[in-house]
Design a protein around this motif. Sequence first.
Motif, PDB file in Angstrom:
ATOM      1  N   UNK A  59     -12.302  16.408  -6.622  1.00  0.00           N
ATOM      2  CA  UNK A  59     -11.194  16.696  -5.695  1.00  0.00           C
ATOM      3  C   UNK A  59      -9.850  16.702  -6.439  1.00  0.00           C
ATOM      4  N   UNK A  60      -9.683  15.755  -7.343  1.00  0.00           N
ATOM      5  CA  UNK A  60      -8.444  15.705  -8.126  1.00  0.00           C
ATOM      6  C   UNK A  60      -8.362  16.887  -9.095  1.00  0.00           C
ATOM      7  N   UNK A  61      -9.496  17.219  -9.718  1.00  0.00           N
ATOM      8  CA  UNK A  61      -9.484  18.335 -10.678  1.00  0.00           C
ATOM      9  C   UNK A  61      -9.074  19.622  -9.955  1.00  0.00           C
ATOM     10  N   UNK A  62      -9.643  19.814  -8.745  1.00  0.00           N
ATOM     11  CA  UNK A  62      -9.278  21.017  -7.969  1.00  0.00           C
ATOM     12  C   UNK A  62      -7.780  21.058  -7.662  1.00  0.00           C
ATOM     13  N   UNK A 100       0.791  -1.234   0.000  1.00  0.00           N
ATOM     14  CA  UNK A 100       0.000   0.000   0.000  1.00  0.00           C
ATOM     15  C   UNK A 100       0.829   1.293   0.000  1.00  0.00           C
ATOM     16  N   UNK A 101       1.945   1.403   0.747  1.00  0.00           N
ATOM     17  CA  UNK A 101       2.665   2.692   0.716  1.00  0.00           C
ATOM     18  C   UNK A 101       3.320   2.996  -0.639  1.00  0.00           C
ATOM     19  N   UNK A 102       3.432   1.993  -1.508  1.00  0.00           N
ATOM     20  CA  UNK A 102       4.153   2.217  -2.773  1.00  0.00           C
ATOM     21  C   UNK A 102       3.511   3.301  -3.626  1.00  0.00           C
ATOM     22  N   UNK A 103       2.182   3.439  -3.499  1.00  0.00           N
ATOM     23  CA  UNK A 103       1.512   4.481  -4.283  1.00  0.00           C
ATOM     24  C   UNK A 103       1.192   5.701  -3.421  1.00  0.00           C
ATOM     25  N   UNK A 104       1.516   5.607  -2.128  1.00  0.00           N
ATOM     26  CA  UNK A 104       1.105   6.674  -1.207  1.00  0.00           C
ATOM     27  C   UNK A 104       2.350   7.290  -0.555  1.00  0.00           C
ATOM     28  N   UNK A 125      -4.228   7.131  -6.611  1.00  0.00           N
ATOM     29  CA  UNK A 125      -3.244   7.376  -5.531  1.00  0.00           C
ATOM     30  C   UNK A 125      -1.927   7.858  -6.131  1.00  0.00           C
ATOM     31  N   UNK A 126      -1.509   7.227  -7.221  1.00  0.00           N
ATOM     32  CA  UNK A 126      -0.265   7.658  -7.865  1.00  0.00           C
ATOM     33  C   UNK A 126      -0.410   9.089  -8.378  1.00  0.00           C
ATOM     34  N   UNK A 172      -5.669   6.227   0.427  1.00  0.00           N
ATOM     35  CA  UNK A 172      -5.301   7.582   0.859  1.00  0.00           C
ATOM     36  C   UNK A 172      -4.970   8.407  -0.372  1.00  0.00           C
ATOM     37  N   UNK A 173      -5.631   9.537  -0.497  1.00  0.00           N
ATOM     38  CA  UNK A 173      -5.327  10.467  -1.595  1.00  0.00           C
ATOM     39  C   UNK A 173      -5.387  11.884  -1.033  1.00  0.00           C
ATOM     40  N   UNK A 174      -4.310  12.667  -1.219  1.00  0.00           N
ATOM     41  CA  UNK A 174      -4.210  14.012  -0.630  1.00  0.00           C
ATOM     42  C   UNK A 174      -4.492  13.904   0.879  1.00  0.00           C
ATOM     43  N   UNK A 175      -5.443  14.735   1.360  1.00  0.00           N
ATOM     44  CA  UNK A 175      -5.784  14.668   2.784  1.00  0.00           C
ATOM     45  C   UNK A 175      -7.043  13.831   3.009  1.00  0.00           C
ATOM     46  N   UNK A 176      -7.337  12.958   2.073  1.00  0.00           N
ATOM     47  CA  UNK A 176      -8.545  12.136   2.187  1.00  0.00           C
ATOM     48  C   UNK A 176      -8.182  10.722   2.586  1.00  0.00           C
ATOM     49  N   UNK A 177      -8.859  10.236   3.627  1.00  0.00           N
ATOM     50  CA  UNK A 177      -8.704   8.822   3.978  1.00  0.00           C
ATOM     51  C   UNK A 177     -10.038   8.142   3.684  1.00  0.00           C
ATOM     52  N   UNK A 178     -10.033   7.363   2.637  1.00  0.00           N
ATOM     53  CA  UNK A 178     -11.238   6.628   2.275  1.00  0.00           C
ATOM     54  C   UNK A 178     -11.177   5.242   2.896  1.00  0.00           C
ATOM     55  N   UNK A 179     -12.253   4.844   3.540  1.00  0.00           N
ATOM     56  CA  UNK A 179     -12.355   3.476   4.079  1.00  0.00           C
ATOM     57  C   UNK A 179     -13.665   2.877   3.570  1.00  0.00           C
ATOM     58  N   UNK A 180     -13.558   1.678   3.053  1.00  0.00           N
ATOM     59  CA  UNK A 180     -14.746   1.026   2.495  1.00  0.00           C
ATOM     60  C   UNK A 180     -14.952  -0.298   3.210  1.00  0.00           C
TER      61      UNK A 180
END
Length: 405
Positions: A194-197, A43-47, A157-158, A324-332
Amino acid sequence: MNRILIVGAGHAGGSAAALLHQYGHTGPITLIGDEPYWPYQRPPLSKAWLKGEAGEDELQLRPPSFYEEREIAVRRSASIVAIDREAKTVRLASGEQVPYDSLILATGARARLLPIPGATLGGVLALRTAADAEALKARLGPGRRLLVVGGGYIGLEAAASARALGAQVTVVEREPRLLARVAGEALSGFFHAYHVQRGVRFVLGASVAALEGEDGQVRAALLDHGERLPCDVALIGVGAIPNQELAQAAGLPCQDGVIVDGHARTADPAIYAIGDVTRRPLPLYGRDFRLESVPSALEQAKQAAASLTRRPPPAPEVPWFWSDQYDLKLQIAGLPFDVDRLVVRGDPSSIRFAVFHLNGQVIQAVEAVNAPAEFMGGRLLIGARKPVMIEKLADPTVSMKEVAA
Ligand code: FAD
Protein backbone atom coordinates in the motif's frame (compact mmCIF):
# COMPACT_ATOMS: atom_id res chain seq x y z
CA MET A 1 -6.87 13.35 53.76
CA ASN A 2 -5.10 11.42 51.01
CA ARG A 3 -2.85 13.74 48.97
CA ILE A 4 -2.35 12.15 45.58
CA LEU A 5 0.60 13.21 43.49
CA ILE A 6 0.87 12.12 39.87
CA VAL A 7 4.28 12.28 38.18
CA GLY A 8 4.01 12.68 34.40
CA ALA A 9 1.22 14.71 32.82
CA GLY A 10 0.71 12.58 29.70
CA HIS A 11 -2.18 10.40 28.61
CA ALA A 12 -2.07 8.12 31.64
CA GLY A 13 -1.39 10.83 34.22
CA GLY A 14 -3.98 13.24 32.84
CA SER A 15 -6.59 10.48 32.69
CA ALA A 16 -5.84 9.28 36.23
CA ALA A 17 -6.34 12.80 37.60
CA ALA A 18 -9.73 13.09 35.87
CA LEU A 19 -10.80 9.61 36.98
CA LEU A 20 -9.81 10.19 40.60
CA HIS A 21 -12.08 13.21 40.65
CA GLN A 22 -14.85 11.32 38.86
CA TYR A 23 -14.59 8.43 41.33
CA GLY A 24 -15.09 10.80 44.24
CA HIS A 25 -11.59 11.39 45.61
CA THR A 26 -11.93 14.43 47.85
CA GLY A 27 -8.31 15.11 48.83
CA PRO A 28 -5.84 17.19 46.82
CA ILE A 29 -4.75 15.92 43.40
CA THR A 30 -1.54 17.32 41.92
CA LEU A 31 -0.25 16.50 38.45
CA ILE A 32 3.37 17.36 37.72
CA GLY A 33 4.83 17.05 34.23
CA ASP A 34 8.07 18.14 32.65
CA GLU A 35 6.59 19.18 29.30
CA PRO A 36 5.34 22.75 28.85
CA TYR A 37 1.90 21.58 27.69
CA TRP A 38 -1.37 20.63 29.36
CA PRO A 39 -1.92 16.84 29.19
CA TYR A 40 -2.28 15.91 25.53
CA GLN A 41 -2.67 12.88 23.34
CA ARG A 42 0.21 11.66 21.20
CA PRO A 43 -1.55 9.55 18.52
CA PRO A 44 -2.42 12.57 16.29
CA LEU A 45 1.24 13.68 16.28
CA SER A 46 2.05 11.21 13.52
CA LYS A 47 -1.38 11.34 11.89
CA ALA A 48 -3.96 14.18 11.58
CA TRP A 49 -1.84 16.77 13.39
CA LEU A 50 1.26 16.14 11.27
CA LYS A 51 -0.84 16.48 8.12
CA GLY A 52 -2.23 19.79 9.37
CA GLU A 53 -5.73 18.36 9.81
CA ALA A 54 -5.96 18.87 13.59
CA GLY A 55 -5.18 21.93 15.67
CA GLU A 56 -3.48 22.28 19.01
CA ASP A 57 -6.80 22.30 20.89
CA GLU A 58 -7.60 18.90 19.45
CA LEU A 59 -4.39 17.50 20.92
CA GLN A 60 -5.32 18.41 24.48
CA LEU A 61 -6.94 15.63 26.49
CA ARG A 62 -9.17 18.20 28.21
CA PRO A 63 -9.29 22.00 28.22
CA PRO A 64 -7.26 23.72 31.00
CA SER A 65 -10.53 24.86 32.61
CA PHE A 66 -11.38 21.19 33.29
CA TYR A 67 -8.55 20.93 35.82
CA GLU A 68 -9.15 24.39 37.29
CA GLU A 69 -12.86 23.71 37.86
CA ARG A 70 -12.05 20.46 39.68
CA GLU A 71 -9.17 21.93 41.67
CA ILE A 72 -6.70 19.52 40.11
CA ALA A 73 -3.37 21.32 40.40
CA VAL A 74 -1.36 20.96 37.18
CA ARG A 75 2.28 21.96 37.26
CA ARG A 76 3.94 22.08 33.86
CA SER A 77 7.64 22.29 32.89
CA ALA A 78 8.50 20.74 36.25
CA SER A 79 10.71 17.69 36.38
CA ILE A 80 10.78 15.28 39.32
CA VAL A 81 14.28 14.02 39.97
CA ALA A 82 13.94 11.83 43.06
CA ILE A 83 11.48 9.99 45.28
CA ASP A 84 12.06 9.64 49.02
CA ARG A 85 9.82 6.69 49.89
CA GLU A 86 10.46 6.93 53.60
CA ALA A 87 9.66 10.63 53.89
CA LYS A 88 6.94 10.29 51.20
CA THR A 89 8.18 13.26 49.23
CA VAL A 90 9.41 13.88 45.71
CA ARG A 91 12.12 16.35 44.77
CA LEU A 92 11.81 18.65 41.79
CA ALA A 93 14.78 19.71 39.67
CA SER A 94 14.45 23.12 41.36
CA GLY A 95 15.15 21.45 44.72
CA GLU A 96 11.57 21.90 45.95
CA GLN A 97 10.17 18.93 47.92
CA VAL A 98 6.53 17.97 47.44
CA PRO A 99 4.86 15.62 49.93
CA TYR A 100 2.41 12.85 49.02
CA ASP A 101 0.33 10.20 50.68
CA SER A 102 -0.12 8.25 47.45
CA LEU A 103 2.07 8.59 44.38
CA ILE A 104 1.21 7.59 40.82
CA LEU A 105 4.14 7.23 38.43
CA ALA A 106 3.03 7.97 34.87
CA THR A 107 6.34 8.92 33.32
CA GLY A 108 5.75 7.15 30.00
CA ALA A 109 8.53 6.28 27.61
CA ARG A 110 11.01 8.13 25.45
CA ALA A 111 12.15 7.56 21.90
CA ARG A 112 15.09 5.19 21.55
CA LEU A 113 18.13 6.90 20.05
CA LEU A 114 20.47 5.43 17.46
CA PRO A 115 24.05 5.19 18.69
CA ILE A 116 25.60 5.91 15.28
CA PRO A 117 27.87 8.65 13.92
CA GLY A 118 25.87 11.71 12.88
CA ALA A 119 22.95 11.02 15.22
CA THR A 120 23.15 14.53 16.71
CA LEU A 121 23.14 16.41 13.38
CA GLY A 122 20.42 18.99 12.80
CA GLY A 123 17.38 17.46 11.13
CA VAL A 124 17.81 14.09 12.87
CA LEU A 125 14.56 13.83 14.78
CA ALA A 126 12.47 11.54 16.94
CA LEU A 127 8.69 11.63 17.29
CA ARG A 128 7.46 11.37 20.84
CA THR A 129 6.41 14.84 21.96
CA ALA A 130 4.46 17.74 20.51
CA ALA A 131 7.77 19.61 20.27
CA ASP A 132 9.23 16.73 18.21
CA ALA A 133 6.18 16.82 15.93
CA GLU A 134 6.52 20.61 15.46
CA ALA A 135 10.15 20.16 14.45
CA LEU A 136 9.29 17.40 11.98
CA LYS A 137 6.34 19.23 10.44
CA ALA A 138 8.47 22.34 9.90
CA ARG A 139 10.87 20.29 7.76
CA LEU A 140 8.29 18.49 5.62
CA GLY A 141 6.71 19.77 2.44
CA PRO A 142 6.65 19.22 -1.32
CA GLY A 143 9.92 17.78 -2.58
CA ARG A 144 11.58 17.48 0.86
CA ARG A 145 13.34 14.16 1.28
CA LEU A 146 12.38 12.30 4.47
CA LEU A 147 14.35 9.30 5.55
CA VAL A 148 12.55 7.15 8.13
CA VAL A 149 14.65 4.73 10.13
CA GLY A 150 12.35 1.97 11.38
CA GLY A 151 9.31 0.39 9.74
CA GLY A 152 7.07 0.28 12.83
CA TYR A 153 3.76 2.06 13.34
CA ILE A 154 5.17 5.51 14.07
CA GLY A 155 7.55 5.36 11.11
CA LEU A 156 4.82 4.21 8.73
CA GLU A 157 2.27 6.75 9.97
CA ALA A 158 4.83 9.52 9.58
CA ALA A 159 5.64 8.21 6.09
CA ALA A 160 1.96 8.34 5.09
CA SER A 161 1.53 11.84 6.53
CA ALA A 162 4.70 13.05 4.83
CA ARG A 163 3.45 11.74 1.48
CA ALA A 164 0.21 13.68 2.03
CA LEU A 165 2.42 16.78 2.46
CA GLY A 166 4.22 16.04 -0.81
CA ALA A 167 7.51 14.85 0.67
CA GLN A 168 9.65 12.08 -0.85
CA VAL A 169 9.91 9.23 1.63
CA THR A 170 12.35 6.35 2.06
CA VAL A 171 11.97 3.91 4.94
CA VAL A 172 14.93 1.80 6.07
CA GLU A 173 14.06 -1.25 8.17
CA ARG A 174 16.55 -3.68 9.68
CA GLU A 175 14.17 -6.65 9.60
CA PRO A 176 13.20 -8.33 6.32
CA ARG A 177 9.62 -7.06 6.70
CA LEU A 178 7.71 -4.08 8.08
CA LEU A 179 5.96 -4.13 11.48
CA ALA A 180 8.00 -7.23 12.30
CA ARG A 181 7.68 -6.85 16.08
CA VAL A 182 3.99 -6.05 16.18
CA ALA A 183 2.04 -7.57 13.29
CA GLY A 184 1.73 -10.80 11.33
CA GLU A 185 3.29 -11.30 7.90
CA ALA A 186 0.04 -10.92 5.96
CA LEU A 187 -0.50 -7.47 7.39
CA SER A 188 3.14 -6.47 6.89
CA GLY A 189 2.92 -7.41 3.22
CA PHE A 190 -0.33 -5.52 2.77
CA PHE A 191 1.02 -2.30 4.30
CA HIS A 192 4.25 -2.61 2.34
CA ALA A 193 2.39 -2.80 -0.98
CA TYR A 194 0.00 0.00 0.00
CA HIS A 195 2.85 2.38 0.82
CA VAL A 196 4.79 1.45 -2.32
CA GLN A 197 1.70 2.22 -4.44
CA ARG A 198 1.68 5.66 -2.82
CA GLY A 199 5.30 6.40 -3.64
CA VAL A 200 7.18 5.31 -0.52
CA ARG A 201 10.47 3.54 -1.13
CA PHE A 202 11.55 0.79 1.27
CA VAL A 203 14.98 -0.63 1.96
CA LEU A 204 14.39 -3.76 4.05
CA GLY A 205 16.98 -5.91 5.80
CA ALA A 206 19.36 -2.96 6.04
CA SER A 207 20.66 -0.77 8.87
CA VAL A 208 21.75 2.83 8.89
CA ALA A 209 25.46 2.77 9.78
CA ALA A 210 25.95 6.55 9.87
CA LEU A 211 24.26 9.82 9.10
CA GLU A 212 26.28 12.36 7.12
CA GLY A 213 25.89 16.11 7.23
CA GLU A 214 26.91 19.46 5.84
CA ASP A 215 27.06 22.59 7.98
CA GLY A 216 25.69 20.60 10.90
CA GLN A 217 22.57 19.45 9.00
CA VAL A 218 21.84 15.89 7.98
CA ARG A 219 22.24 15.33 4.24
CA ALA A 220 22.44 11.55 3.78
CA ALA A 221 22.26 8.16 5.43
CA LEU A 222 24.94 5.58 4.83
CA LEU A 223 23.58 2.03 4.99
CA ASP A 224 25.52 -0.99 6.23
CA HIS A 225 25.63 -2.47 2.72
CA GLY A 226 27.20 0.71 1.37
CA GLU A 227 24.20 2.45 -0.20
CA ARG A 228 24.01 6.21 0.41
CA LEU A 229 20.54 7.76 0.66
CA PRO A 230 20.38 11.56 0.38
CA CYS A 231 17.86 13.21 2.71
CA ASP A 232 16.83 16.59 4.19
CA VAL A 233 15.43 15.16 7.40
CA ALA A 234 15.84 11.81 9.17
CA LEU A 235 13.19 10.46 11.51
CA ILE A 236 14.41 7.83 13.94
CA GLY A 237 11.49 5.54 14.75
CA VAL A 238 13.16 2.56 16.36
CA GLY A 239 11.00 2.11 19.44
CA ALA A 240 10.68 3.59 22.89
CA ILE A 241 12.26 2.90 26.26
CA PRO A 242 10.43 3.30 29.58
CA ASN A 243 11.22 6.30 31.81
CA GLN A 244 11.74 4.03 34.81
CA GLU A 245 14.90 5.61 36.28
CA LEU A 246 13.01 7.47 39.04
CA ALA A 247 11.37 4.26 40.22
CA GLN A 248 14.57 2.29 39.87
CA ALA A 249 16.56 4.79 41.92
CA ALA A 250 13.86 4.59 44.60
CA GLY A 251 14.39 0.82 44.78
CA LEU A 252 11.17 -0.27 43.08
CA PRO A 253 11.49 -3.49 41.04
CA CYS A 254 11.80 -2.76 37.29
CA GLN A 255 12.41 -4.99 34.29
CA ASP A 256 11.95 -3.09 31.05
CA GLY A 257 9.19 -1.21 32.89
CA VAL A 258 8.14 -0.65 36.48
CA ILE A 259 6.64 -3.91 37.68
CA VAL A 260 3.00 -3.56 38.77
CA ASP A 261 0.14 -5.89 39.63
CA GLY A 262 -3.34 -5.95 38.12
CA HIS A 263 -4.32 -2.95 40.22
CA ALA A 264 -1.36 -0.85 39.00
CA ARG A 265 0.35 -1.21 42.40
CA THR A 266 4.13 -1.31 42.66
CA ALA A 267 6.01 -3.11 45.44
CA ASP A 268 5.44 -0.01 47.63
CA PRO A 269 1.79 0.19 48.80
CA ALA A 270 1.91 4.00 48.56
CA ILE A 271 3.13 3.99 44.93
CA TYR A 272 1.22 3.09 41.78
CA ALA A 273 2.54 3.12 38.21
CA ILE A 274 0.51 3.34 35.01
CA GLY A 275 0.95 3.62 31.25
CA ASP A 276 3.93 3.05 28.97
CA VAL A 277 6.37 2.97 31.89
CA THR A 278 4.91 -0.22 33.38
CA ARG A 279 5.27 -3.95 32.93
CA ARG A 280 1.84 -5.31 33.76
CA PRO A 281 0.18 -8.72 34.01
CA LEU A 282 -2.36 -9.71 31.35
CA PRO A 283 -4.33 -12.61 32.86
CA LEU A 284 -5.76 -13.47 29.44
CA TYR A 285 -2.29 -14.54 28.27
CA GLY A 286 -0.84 -15.53 31.65
CA ARG A 287 2.19 -13.28 31.08
CA ASP A 288 3.50 -9.82 31.81
CA PHE A 289 3.89 -7.22 29.10
CA ARG A 290 4.97 -3.64 28.66
CA LEU A 291 2.31 -2.26 26.35
CA GLU A 292 2.59 1.11 24.63
CA SER A 293 -0.97 2.08 23.84
CA VAL A 294 -3.64 4.54 24.84
CA PRO A 295 -6.19 1.85 25.80
CA SER A 296 -3.66 0.21 28.11
CA ALA A 297 -2.79 3.57 29.72
CA LEU A 298 -6.50 4.26 30.26
CA GLU A 299 -7.16 0.83 31.72
CA GLN A 300 -4.35 1.25 34.23
CA ALA A 301 -5.46 4.80 35.07
CA LYS A 302 -8.83 3.22 35.94
CA GLN A 303 -7.15 0.48 37.99
CA ALA A 304 -5.15 3.00 40.05
CA ALA A 305 -8.05 5.42 40.50
CA ALA A 306 -10.40 2.58 41.50
CA SER A 307 -7.93 1.17 44.01
CA LEU A 308 -7.23 4.59 45.54
CA THR A 309 -10.94 5.36 45.91
CA ARG A 310 -11.78 1.84 47.09
CA ARG A 311 -14.02 1.08 44.18
CA PRO A 312 -14.23 -2.31 42.45
CA PRO A 313 -11.49 -2.71 39.82
CA PRO A 314 -12.41 -2.38 36.15
CA ALA A 315 -12.99 -5.66 34.28
CA PRO A 316 -9.77 -6.82 32.57
CA GLU A 317 -9.70 -5.66 28.96
CA VAL A 318 -8.47 -7.36 25.85
CA PRO A 319 -5.50 -5.20 24.82
CA TRP A 320 -6.08 -3.20 21.66
CA PHE A 321 -4.42 -0.64 19.47
CA TRP A 322 -5.06 1.31 16.30
CA SER A 323 -3.10 2.96 13.51
CA ASP A 324 -4.25 5.30 10.71
CA GLN A 325 -2.33 5.41 7.44
CA TYR A 326 -3.76 7.03 4.26
CA ASP A 327 -7.38 5.85 4.07
CA LEU A 328 -6.67 2.76 6.15
CA LYS A 329 -7.88 2.36 9.70
CA LEU A 330 -6.11 -0.56 11.28
CA GLN A 331 -7.47 -1.89 14.57
CA ILE A 332 -5.76 -4.69 16.43
CA ALA A 333 -7.12 -6.62 19.41
CA GLY A 334 -5.29 -9.24 21.42
CA LEU A 335 -1.73 -10.50 21.13
CA PRO A 336 -0.73 -13.28 18.74
CA PHE A 337 0.67 -15.75 21.29
CA ASP A 338 0.69 -19.55 20.94
CA VAL A 339 -0.85 -19.20 17.50
CA ASP A 340 -1.06 -22.16 15.13
CA ARG A 341 -3.54 -20.96 12.53
CA LEU A 342 -4.27 -17.85 10.46
CA VAL A 343 -7.60 -16.98 8.90
CA VAL A 344 -7.96 -14.12 6.45
CA ARG A 345 -11.53 -12.85 6.23
CA GLY A 346 -12.29 -10.65 3.24
CA ASP A 347 -10.13 -9.66 0.32
CA PRO A 348 -7.09 -7.45 1.07
CA SER A 349 -7.37 -5.90 -2.41
CA SER A 350 -10.75 -4.46 -1.35
CA ILE A 351 -8.91 -2.70 1.53
CA ARG A 352 -11.48 -4.13 3.93
CA PHE A 353 -10.35 -7.36 5.54
CA ALA A 354 -9.23 -8.94 8.80
CA VAL A 355 -6.54 -11.41 9.76
CA PHE A 356 -7.40 -13.68 12.69
CA HIS A 357 -4.65 -15.46 14.65
CA LEU A 358 -5.93 -18.59 16.37
CA ASN A 359 -4.82 -21.30 18.71
CA GLY A 360 -6.92 -24.21 17.46
CA GLN A 361 -10.37 -22.70 17.27
CA VAL A 362 -9.75 -19.93 19.80
CA ILE A 363 -8.98 -16.46 18.48
CA GLN A 364 -5.89 -14.95 20.12
CA ALA A 365 -5.65 -11.74 18.07
CA VAL A 366 -7.30 -9.93 15.18
CA GLU A 367 -5.84 -7.35 12.81
CA ALA A 368 -8.70 -5.55 11.09
CA VAL A 369 -8.25 -3.09 8.21
CA ASN A 370 -11.28 -0.86 7.65
CA ALA A 371 -13.28 -3.67 9.26
CA PRO A 372 -14.77 -2.42 12.54
CA ALA A 373 -17.26 -5.30 12.86
CA GLU A 374 -14.44 -7.86 12.64
CA PHE A 375 -12.44 -5.86 15.19
CA MET A 376 -15.34 -5.58 17.65
CA GLY A 377 -16.51 -9.16 17.16
CA GLY A 378 -12.96 -10.48 17.34
CA ARG A 379 -12.23 -8.55 20.51
CA LEU A 380 -15.30 -9.99 22.23
CA LEU A 381 -14.43 -13.52 21.15
CA ILE A 382 -10.82 -13.14 22.34
CA GLY A 383 -12.07 -12.04 25.76
CA ALA A 384 -14.63 -14.85 25.91
CA ARG A 385 -12.07 -17.50 24.84
CA LYS A 386 -14.88 -19.03 22.86
CA PRO A 387 -14.01 -21.53 20.10
CA VAL A 388 -15.30 -20.55 16.64
CA MET A 389 -16.08 -22.48 13.47
CA ILE A 390 -13.24 -21.74 11.07
CA GLU A 391 -15.41 -22.02 7.91
CA LYS A 392 -17.78 -19.38 9.25
CA LEU A 393 -14.99 -17.07 10.36
CA ALA A 394 -13.34 -17.26 6.94
CA ASP A 395 -16.57 -16.44 5.11
CA PRO A 396 -17.24 -12.66 5.05
CA THR A 397 -20.87 -13.30 4.04
CA VAL A 398 -21.44 -14.83 7.48
CA SER A 399 -21.86 -11.99 9.98
CA MET A 400 -19.55 -11.74 12.99
CA LYS A 401 -22.66 -12.11 15.17
CA GLU A 402 -23.29 -15.49 13.61
CA VAL A 403 -19.62 -16.45 13.97
CA ALA A 404 -19.93 -15.68 17.69
CA ALA A 405 -23.26 -17.50 18.12
P1 FAD B 1 3.27 9.68 27.94
O1 FAD B 1 2.09 10.09 27.13
O2 FAD B 1 4.61 9.58 27.27
O3 FAD B 1 3.39 10.69 29.17
C1 FAD B 1 4.43 10.66 30.11
C2 FAD B 1 4.74 12.07 30.53
O4 FAD B 1 5.56 12.06 31.68
C3 FAD B 1 5.51 12.85 29.48
O5 FAD B 1 4.94 14.12 29.31
C4 FAD B 1 6.91 12.92 30.06
O6 FAD B 1 7.62 14.05 29.58
C5 FAD B 1 6.57 13.03 31.54
N1 FAD B 1 7.68 12.72 32.44
C6 FAD B 1 8.57 11.71 32.33
N2 FAD B 1 9.45 11.73 33.36
C7 FAD B 1 9.09 12.78 34.15
C8 FAD B 1 9.63 13.31 35.36
N3 FAD B 1 10.68 12.77 35.96
N4 FAD B 1 9.04 14.40 35.88
C9 FAD B 1 7.95 14.97 35.28
N5 FAD B 1 7.42 14.49 34.14
C10 FAD B 1 7.97 13.41 33.57
N6 FAD B 1 -1.21 4.57 21.02
C11 FAD B 1 -2.36 4.06 20.52
O7 FAD B 1 -3.05 3.34 21.25
N7 FAD B 1 -2.77 4.33 19.25
C12 FAD B 1 -2.05 5.11 18.42
O8 FAD B 1 -2.45 5.34 17.28
C13 FAD B 1 -0.83 5.69 18.90
N8 FAD B 1 -0.09 6.53 18.14
C14 FAD B 1 1.03 7.11 18.66
C15 FAD B 1 1.74 8.01 17.88
C16 FAD B 1 2.87 8.63 18.39
C17 FAD B 1 3.62 9.62 17.55
C18 FAD B 1 3.33 8.30 19.70
C19 FAD B 1 4.57 8.96 20.25
C20 FAD B 1 2.63 7.41 20.48
C21 FAD B 1 1.46 6.80 19.97
N9 FAD B 1 0.73 5.90 20.74
C22 FAD B 1 -0.44 5.37 20.23
C23 FAD B 1 1.17 5.51 22.10
C24 FAD B 1 0.49 6.37 23.14
O9 FAD B 1 0.60 7.72 22.84
C25 FAD B 1 1.13 6.06 24.49
O10 FAD B 1 0.85 4.71 24.79
C26 FAD B 1 0.58 6.96 25.60
O11 FAD B 1 0.94 8.27 25.37
C27 FAD B 1 1.09 6.48 26.95
O12 FAD B 1 0.74 7.41 27.93
P2 FAD B 1 1.70 7.66 29.20
O13 FAD B 1 1.00 8.72 29.99
O14 FAD B 1 2.07 6.39 29.80
O15 FAD B 1 3.03 8.26 28.59
